[in-house]
Design a protein around this motif. Structure first.
Motif, PDB file in Angstrom:
ATOM      1  N   ALA A 179      -6.599 -11.096  -3.506  1.00 27.76           N
ATOM      2  CA  ALA A 179      -7.781 -11.269  -2.650  1.00 27.76           C
ATOM      3  C   ALA A 179      -7.899 -12.714  -2.162  1.00 27.76           C
ATOM      4  O   ALA A 179      -8.213 -12.958  -0.994  1.00 27.76           O
ATOM      5  CB  ALA A 179      -9.042 -10.864  -3.401  1.00 27.76           C
ATOM      6  N   ASP A 180      -7.624 -13.677  -3.032  1.00 31.93           N
ATOM      7  CA  ASP A 180      -7.686 -15.080  -2.633  1.00 31.93           C
ATOM      8  C   ASP A 180      -6.654 -15.380  -1.551  1.00 31.93           C
ATOM      9  O   ASP A 180      -6.931 -16.105  -0.589  1.00 31.93           O
ATOM     10  CB  ASP A 180      -7.441 -15.987  -3.838  1.00 31.93           C
ATOM     11  CG  ASP A 180      -8.563 -15.932  -4.868  1.00 31.93           C
ATOM     12  OD1 ASP A 180      -9.656 -15.431  -4.523  1.00 31.93           O
ATOM     13  OD2 ASP A 180      -8.341 -16.379  -6.009  1.00 31.93           O
ATOM     14  N   SER A 181      -5.468 -14.840  -1.709  1.00 28.04           N
ATOM     15  CA  SER A 181      -4.416 -15.052  -0.718  1.00 28.04           C
ATOM     16  C   SER A 181      -4.785 -14.418   0.621  1.00 28.04           C
ATOM     17  O   SER A 181      -4.567 -15.013   1.690  1.00 28.04           O
ATOM     18  CB  SER A 181      -3.097 -14.476  -1.230  1.00 28.04           C
ATOM     19  OG  SER A 181      -2.059 -14.643  -0.286  1.00 28.04           O
ATOM     20  N   LEU A 215      -5.479 -11.405  13.130  1.00 28.84           N
ATOM     21  CA  LEU A 215      -5.695 -10.440  12.055  1.00 28.84           C
ATOM     22  C   LEU A 215      -7.173 -10.236  11.748  1.00 28.84           C
ATOM     23  O   LEU A 215      -7.997 -11.148  11.896  1.00 28.84           O
ATOM     24  CB  LEU A 215      -4.997 -10.919  10.770  1.00 28.84           C
ATOM     25  CG  LEU A 215      -3.502 -11.178  10.863  1.00 28.84           C
ATOM     26  CD1 LEU A 215      -2.999 -11.762   9.549  1.00 28.84           C
ATOM     27  CD2 LEU A 215      -2.751  -9.900  11.210  1.00 28.84           C
ATOM     28  N   ARG A 216      -7.468  -9.022  11.283  1.00 29.07           N
ATOM     29  CA  ARG A 216      -8.776  -8.680  10.736  1.00 29.07           C
ATOM     30  C   ARG A 216      -8.524  -8.243   9.288  1.00 29.07           C
ATOM     31  O   ARG A 216      -7.818  -7.271   9.047  1.00 29.07           O
ATOM     32  CB  ARG A 216      -9.400  -7.547  11.549  1.00 29.07           C
ATOM     33  CG  ARG A 216     -10.827  -7.228  11.173  1.00 29.07           C
ATOM     34  CD  ARG A 216     -11.435  -6.231  12.152  1.00 29.07           C
ATOM     35  NE  ARG A 216     -10.847  -4.899  12.026  1.00 29.07           N
ATOM     36  CZ  ARG A 216     -10.292  -4.231  13.025  1.00 29.07           C
ATOM     37  NH1 ARG A 216     -10.234  -4.754  14.242  1.00 29.07           N
ATOM     38  NH2 ARG A 216      -9.789  -3.014  12.840  1.00 29.07           N
ATOM     39  N   VAL A 217      -9.073  -8.992   8.351  1.00 27.69           N
ATOM     40  CA  VAL A 217      -8.741  -8.798   6.940  1.00 27.69           C
ATOM     41  C   VAL A 217      -9.974  -8.370   6.162  1.00 27.69           C
ATOM     42  O   VAL A 217     -11.044  -8.970   6.282  1.00 27.69           O
ATOM     43  CB  VAL A 217      -8.170 -10.096   6.319  1.00 27.69           C
ATOM     44  CG1 VAL A 217      -7.847  -9.890   4.841  1.00 27.69           C
ATOM     45  CG2 VAL A 217      -6.926 -10.542   7.083  1.00 27.69           C
ATOM     46  N   SER A 218      -9.812  -7.320   5.359  1.00 22.39           N
ATOM     47  CA  SER A 218     -10.850  -6.917   4.412  1.00 22.39           C
ATOM     48  C   SER A 218     -10.239  -6.900   3.015  1.00 22.39           C
ATOM     49  O   SER A 218      -9.029  -6.750   2.855  1.00 22.39           O
ATOM     50  CB  SER A 218     -11.414  -5.542   4.768  1.00 22.39           C
ATOM     51  OG  SER A 218     -10.391  -4.562   4.802  1.00 22.39           O
ATOM     52  N   THR A 219     -11.081  -7.058   2.013  1.00 23.60           N
ATOM     53  CA  THR A 219     -10.573  -7.088   0.635  1.00 23.60           C
ATOM     54  C   THR A 219     -11.068  -5.921  -0.216  1.00 23.60           C
ATOM     55  O   THR A 219     -10.560  -5.714  -1.312  1.00 23.60           O
ATOM     56  CB  THR A 219     -10.964  -8.414  -0.054  1.00 23.60           C
ATOM     57  OG1 THR A 219     -12.383  -8.578  -0.030  1.00 23.60           O
ATOM     58  CG2 THR A 219     -10.294  -9.595   0.642  1.00 23.60           C
ATOM     59  N   LYS A 220     -12.060  -5.160   0.261  1.00 23.03           N
ATOM     60  CA  LYS A 220     -12.586  -4.030  -0.506  1.00 23.03           C
ATOM     61  C   LYS A 220     -12.736  -2.816   0.403  1.00 23.03           C
ATOM     62  O   LYS A 220     -13.794  -2.642   1.028  1.00 23.03           O
ATOM     63  CB  LYS A 220     -13.924  -4.397  -1.154  1.00 23.03           C
ATOM     64  CG  LYS A 220     -13.809  -5.458  -2.237  1.00 23.03           C
ATOM     65  CD  LYS A 220     -15.157  -5.718  -2.897  1.00 23.03           C
ATOM     66  CE  LYS A 220     -15.021  -6.755  -4.004  1.00 23.03           C
ATOM     67  NZ  LYS A 220     -16.310  -7.018  -4.680  1.00 23.03           N
ATOM     68  N   PRO A 221     -11.694  -1.984   0.523  1.00 24.60           N
ATOM     69  CA  PRO A 221     -10.353  -2.152  -0.042  1.00 24.60           C
ATOM     70  C   PRO A 221      -9.530  -3.130   0.780  1.00 24.60           C
ATOM     71  O   PRO A 221      -9.892  -3.452   1.919  1.00 24.60           O
ATOM     72  CB  PRO A 221      -9.768  -0.742   0.031  1.00 24.60           C
ATOM     73  CG  PRO A 221     -10.426  -0.139   1.236  1.00 24.60           C
ATOM     74  CD  PRO A 221     -11.823  -0.706   1.251  1.00 24.60           C
ATOM     75  N   ALA A 222      -8.433  -3.591   0.213  1.00 24.67           N
ATOM     76  CA  ALA A 222      -7.595  -4.585   0.870  1.00 24.67           C
ATOM     77  C   ALA A 222      -6.824  -3.958   2.022  1.00 24.67           C
ATOM     78  O   ALA A 222      -5.977  -3.085   1.813  1.00 24.67           O
ATOM     79  CB  ALA A 222      -6.637  -5.207  -0.130  1.00 24.67           C
ATOM     80  N   VAL A 223      -7.130  -4.398   3.241  1.00 24.66           N
ATOM     81  CA  VAL A 223      -6.445  -3.932   4.451  1.00 24.66           C
ATOM     82  C   VAL A 223      -6.308  -5.119   5.390  1.00 24.66           C
ATOM     83  O   VAL A 223      -7.267  -5.873   5.588  1.00 24.66           O
ATOM     84  CB  VAL A 223      -7.224  -2.797   5.158  1.00 24.66           C
ATOM     85  CG1 VAL A 223      -6.565  -2.456   6.497  1.00 24.66           C
ATOM     86  CG2 VAL A 223      -7.319  -1.565   4.284  1.00 24.66           C
ATOM     87  N   ASP A 235      -7.097   5.259  -1.113  1.00 23.55           N
ATOM     88  CA  ASP A 235      -8.251   4.871  -0.303  1.00 23.55           C
ATOM     89  C   ASP A 235      -7.942   3.671   0.582  1.00 23.55           C
ATOM     90  O   ASP A 235      -8.492   3.547   1.680  1.00 23.55           O
ATOM     91  CB  ASP A 235      -9.475   4.605  -1.191  1.00 23.55           C
ATOM     92  CG  ASP A 235      -9.315   3.370  -2.048  1.00 23.55           C
ATOM     93  OD1 ASP A 235      -8.411   3.368  -2.906  1.00 23.55           O
ATOM     94  OD2 ASP A 235     -10.092   2.416  -1.871  1.00 23.55           O
ATOM     95  N   GLN A 236      -7.052   2.774   0.123  1.00 22.58           N
ATOM     96  CA  GLN A 236      -6.630   1.673   0.985  1.00 22.58           C
ATOM     97  C   GLN A 236      -5.911   2.202   2.227  1.00 22.58           C
ATOM     98  O   GLN A 236      -6.185   1.772   3.349  1.00 22.58           O
ATOM     99  CB  GLN A 236      -5.657   0.749   0.250  1.00 22.58           C
ATOM    100  CG  GLN A 236      -6.277  -0.248  -0.688  1.00 22.58           C
ATOM    101  CD  GLN A 236      -5.204  -1.100  -1.337  1.00 22.58           C
ATOM    102  OE1 GLN A 236      -4.755  -0.804  -2.442  1.00 22.58           O
ATOM    103  NE2 GLN A 236      -4.784  -2.157  -0.663  1.00 22.58           N
TER     104      GLN A 236
END
Length: 333
Positions: free
Chosen positions: A13-15, A27-35, A85-86
């Protein structure tokens, strides 16, 4: 273990947050879930190409999200498959109405979880299909996969199919092209050292100073043979010969040669090895018409390399040359 991290539990998640900060226009980044998705997704009327896998192989896959390549990537925990789910979340974010093609490396968890996500998407009315890449000639089976592993050929597959999708080739055409690439690409890897997964804290395997491992996998799996270390000529021959025998390649074939660092091998050594591979291929009458050299599918900090050879045709060459704009691979307009 010495690594530039804060907490092994949050390293992915930090990366990803750092990647989002580095490439906000792309980019469009999400972490929950990671996509990780294209910033302009979904692109209406084009097939969406989605891939993913365990983290630790950067820039694969998130580094290849962008125009001309992937529409989204699902990064799992280090060396751990992404969850259904990711994948389902990625599909929903990038499906532009022309269907979705999932590019899956042949590892048991990846195949199961991507298949589950495809079934869930299909139940909601989506047209989602999967192709499984298994280009590693080193083993027929391993602890991580049923059959051959998906390795360096994944990069070439994602580029070529991503270019076709950007040209609005339909889902049937993208799937057929992907299967043709898979049928014509082979890889083999080696290591001089193991790698250390952050939450484990110790190397996946250890080698003496005078040893090397031939046929390793990208998750730090030991290879087919541990043997005394050789010079670059010997190493390249040991990687290239099984690749050439497996397809097989013949005099007059055109090829893309991909010389890849496993993460810890510097370019001075990688270019040296690439030059040897080019010479050996020329001696066999195989024409290297396209090339890629660098750390594009890695195994954390492992010191080692892999060689991938793709038998080319005119369409593959045209699609390889097509423009691409991602964090890790970009050329053309």
């Amino acid at each position: 273990m010495k690594k530039i991290i804060n907490d092994p539990a949050t390293v992915v998640a930090d990366s990803l947050r750092g990647m989002a900060a580095a490439h906000p226009e792309l980019l469009r980044v999400s972490t929950k879930p990671a996509v990780v998705a294209r910033a302009d997704a979904p692109v209406r009327g084009k097939v969406a190409v989605v891939s993913g896998g365990g983290s630790g192989h950067e820039p694969l896959h998130a580094g290849f999200v962008g125009p001309g390549m992937l529409d989204a990537a699902c990064p799992g925990a280090v060396f751990t498959s992404p969850t259904p789910d990711q994948v389902q979340a990625a599909v929903s974010q990038v499906d532009g109405g022309a269907g979705v093609l999932l590019v899956v490396k042949n590892y048991t968890g990846d195949v199961l979880n991507f298949d589950t996500a495809a079934e869930l998407a299909a139940a909601e009315g989506g047209d989602v299909r999967s192709v499984v890449i298994d280009d590693d000639v080193a083993v027929k089976d391993s602890l991580y996969t049923a059959g051959r592993r998906g390795v360096g050929g994944t990069v070439l597959l994602e580029k070529i199919v991503g270019a076709a999708a950007d040209r609005k080739v339909d889902l049937d055409g993208c799937e057929a092209l992907a299967r043709r690439v898979i049928a014509n690409v082979r890889s083999m890897g080696m290591a001089l050292t193991g790698c250390t997964v952050p939450h484990v804290g110790e190397p996946t395997f250890t080698l003496a100073e005078d040893e090397m491992e031939i046929g390793i996998g990208i998750h730090g799996e030991p290879g087919r043979e541990r043997m005394p270390a050789e010079n670059a000529d010997g190493i390249v021959r040991r990687l290239l010969e099984p690749v050439l025998e497996d397809l097989p390649f013949r005099e007059g074939d055109r090829a893309l040669l991909f010389t890849n660092s496993m993460g810890g091998t510097p370019l001075i050594e990688l270019y040296l090895a690439h030059g040897i591979a080019e010479r050996l291929l020329a001696e066999r009458g195989i024409r290297v018409e396209r090339r890629l050299v660098g750390p594009f599918i890695t195994s954390l900090e492992m010191q080692g390399m892999s060689i991938t050879l793709l038998k080319l045709d005119d369409e593959m060459i045209e699609l390889w040359d097509a423009p691409v704009h991602t964090a890790a691979l970009r050329w053309g307009a």
